[in-house]
Structure formats: C-alpha cells, structure tokens
Motif scaffolding. Structure first.
Motif, short mmCIF file in Angstrom:
data_model
loop_
_atom_site.label_atom_id
_atom_site.label_comp_id
_atom_site.label_asym_id
_atom_site.label_seq_id
_atom_site.Cartn_x
_atom_site.Cartn_y
_atom_site.Cartn_z
N VAL A 74 0.85 -1.20 0.00
CA VAL A 74 0.00 0.00 0.00
C VAL A 74 0.88 1.24 0.00
CG1 VAL A 74 -1.78 1.29 1.22
CG2 VAL A 74 -1.82 -1.23 1.25
N ALA A 75 0.61 2.15 -0.92
CA ALA A 75 1.28 3.46 -0.94
C ALA A 75 0.25 4.52 -0.57
CB ALA A 75 1.87 3.74 -2.32
N TYR A 76 0.66 5.43 0.30
CA TYR A 76 -0.25 6.46 0.82
C TYR A 76 0.40 7.83 0.69
CZ TYR A 76 -2.37 9.39 4.46
OH TYR A 76 -2.93 10.43 5.16
N MET A 77 -0.34 8.79 0.16
CA MET A 77 0.13 10.17 0.11
C MET A 77 -0.82 11.04 0.90
SD MET A 77 0.93 12.71 -3.10
CE MET A 77 -0.62 13.62 -3.10
N LEU A 154 -3.16 2.09 -3.97
CA LEU A 154 -2.67 3.48 -3.94
C LEU A 154 -3.74 4.36 -3.31
CD1 LEU A 154 -0.59 5.62 -4.79
CD2 LEU A 154 -1.71 5.71 -7.03
N LEU A 155 -3.38 5.02 -2.20
CA LEU A 155 -4.30 5.85 -1.44
C LEU A 155 -3.81 7.29 -1.44
CD1 LEU A 155 -4.70 3.43 1.61
CD2 LEU A 155 -6.20 3.59 -0.39
N LEU A 156 -4.64 8.20 -1.90
CA LEU A 156 -4.23 9.59 -2.07
C LEU A 156 -5.25 10.51 -1.41
CD1 LEU A 156 -3.37 9.31 -5.86
CD2 LEU A 156 -1.75 9.17 -3.97
N ASP A 157 -4.75 11.39 -0.55
CA ASP A 157 -5.62 12.33 0.16
C ASP A 157 -5.53 13.70 -0.51
OD1 ASP A 157 -7.25 13.63 1.93
OD2 ASP A 157 -6.11 13.08 3.73
#
Length: 253
Positions: A74-77, A154-157
């Motif tokens: 999991v990649a998180y920004m 891929l999780l992007l805020d």
C-alpha cells in the motif's frame, strides 16, 4: 478482485471517527471518497494504509491484508506534503522503492525515476532540494514517489488540492491510466464533485464517519445524498457523457 473493507471503525479516545464502514474497491478502478470537512475521509485512508488503529478487517481476493502487507503493498500520500527536507527531488522519488534499495542503487533505477518525474514535467527540478520548490510542485513530487513504488493499493488524500487546473487534469489522467494498465486499486479523497464524477469509476460518500452511499456517480451524486453529506441544496444534471454535474444552489441553515 477488490479490496474488501468490512466493518472498519476508528476511534480517537472516546470519539468515534469512522463507524462500521463497509465497501469494496475493485482493482483497475478509481474509487473517490467524498464528504464535507471532518466526514472521516483522511482517517479512513490512514486506517487503510495501516497508519491509524482500526477495528474490522481488510482483504484482497479473500486473503486478509496484514500489517506487513499494508507496509509492502500500500502506498499512501497525505494531504499535507509540506514537511521540511533537504533531500533532492530525485532522492524523494527513489525513496518510493526504499524496500528494494541497498547500499548502491540498482542499475537503471535512477533513469526510471527520471522518467517518472518527466510524466509531470519535473525532470528539470530533479537536483533541487524539496525545500526549494513550490507547494504544488512538492505535491507532484510525492505523487510521483507513490506511483514509482508501483503499489497494489494506492491511497491519495486530496492529490490535486494545491494544483492548477491543467495539472489537476494531468494527475487524474495519469491515475486513471495507472489503475487501468497495472490493475492498481486506487482510493482518492476529493472535494471537486464534478472531477470525481468525470474520473472515478466509483464514488463512496461519507458523513460523520458513516458511509451514506457508494456506487456509480449517478447513484451517489443525487440531491438527497448531497443534502445529507454537505448540507446543501444542489441541482444535478447529466452531461453529454451521461455523467452527473453538480451545481450547488444554497447552504441549508
């Protein structure tokens, strides 16, 4: 195959921020998280990334997603990319594959990172320190890092929050292409409802930490749901592609 989220709850002390959230986020698709400030979008993404203590279960293809899986797959920004750093732009992108880097860079990986920067026209900045570039450029650098990691999820805020209109479209075009080509499960918190309708395959709406609706844009972006989630009256029409377009009319007192 999809990311299955079952009865996910997050509490900070006695304050329940996410309440029994259930949804499925398919591979190769973008799921947009919408809702007003404080609805729980950022907390939900942090929990999915393993950065917030949660109750409930996560799985992909019926296999539980363990904390180790979250770290590796999991990649998180986050929304706030303003952290001070003396690293160069190229070094920040290379850190996206920290787990595969040793004492020496593998052959060709720097060229791959440069090519990734070129996607957003950032190659000329590769030797600049992160502190020396604008907030919007910094946001693009961290997005490049997340993509360079080649994650399963891929999780992007709010990845477009500090960007001009052209770069907003470039980012969303790129995310759409990555999700399709790599089968990546993409979850994006968004405030622009019309961009969410245009680029997301699915939309999940939150209010006070609870899921109000999820599904196609036409199913979620309705006047009733918008009144519940945002406290507004809105006119919803369909454009030439049969996608909903939201025109806010007034705030409900």
């Amino acid at each position: 195959m999809s990311l299955q989220i079952e009865n996910l709850s997050v509490a900070y002390g006695k304050s329940q921020v996410i309440r029994a959230f259930n949804d499925h986020w398919p591979e190769g698709q973008i799921t947009a998280l919408i809702g007003c400030n404080g609805a729980g979008k950022s907390t939900l993404l942090r929990a999915l990334a393993g950065l917030a203590t949660m109750q409930g279960s996560l799985s992909i293809a019926e296999q539980p997603l363990t904390p180790e899986d979250q770290r590796s797959q999991v990649a998180y920004m986050p929304q706030d990319t303003s952290a001070q750093s003396s690293l160069t732009v190229l070094e920040v992108v290379l850190l996206g594959r920290l787990g595969s880097l040793g004492l020496r860079l593998p052959p060709g990986i720097a060229d791959e990172a440069m090519a990734a920067l070129d996607t957003f026209g950032l190659t000329a900045l590769h030797a600049r320190q992160l502190d020396e570039i604008s907030g919007g450029q910094r946001q693009l650098v961290f997005l490049t890092q997340a993509l360079f990691r080649q994650p399963r999820v891929l999780l992007l805020d709010e990845p477009t929050a500090a960007l001009d209109l052209r770069h907003q479209l470039l980012v969303l075009d790129r995310l759409q292409r990555v999700s399709r080509e790599n089968g990546t499960i993409v979850g994006v918190a968004m405030h622009d409802l019309n961009l969410a309708a245009q680029y997301a395959d699915r939309i999940a709406g939150l209010h006070n930490g609870e899921r109000i609706a999820s599904g196609l844009a036409t199913e979620v972006l309705t006047p009733d749901n918008l009144r519940t989630m945002y406290g507004i009256d809105a006119k919803v029409t369909l454009d030439a592609q049969k996608l909903p377009q939201v025109l806010p009319l007034r705030a409900i007192e």
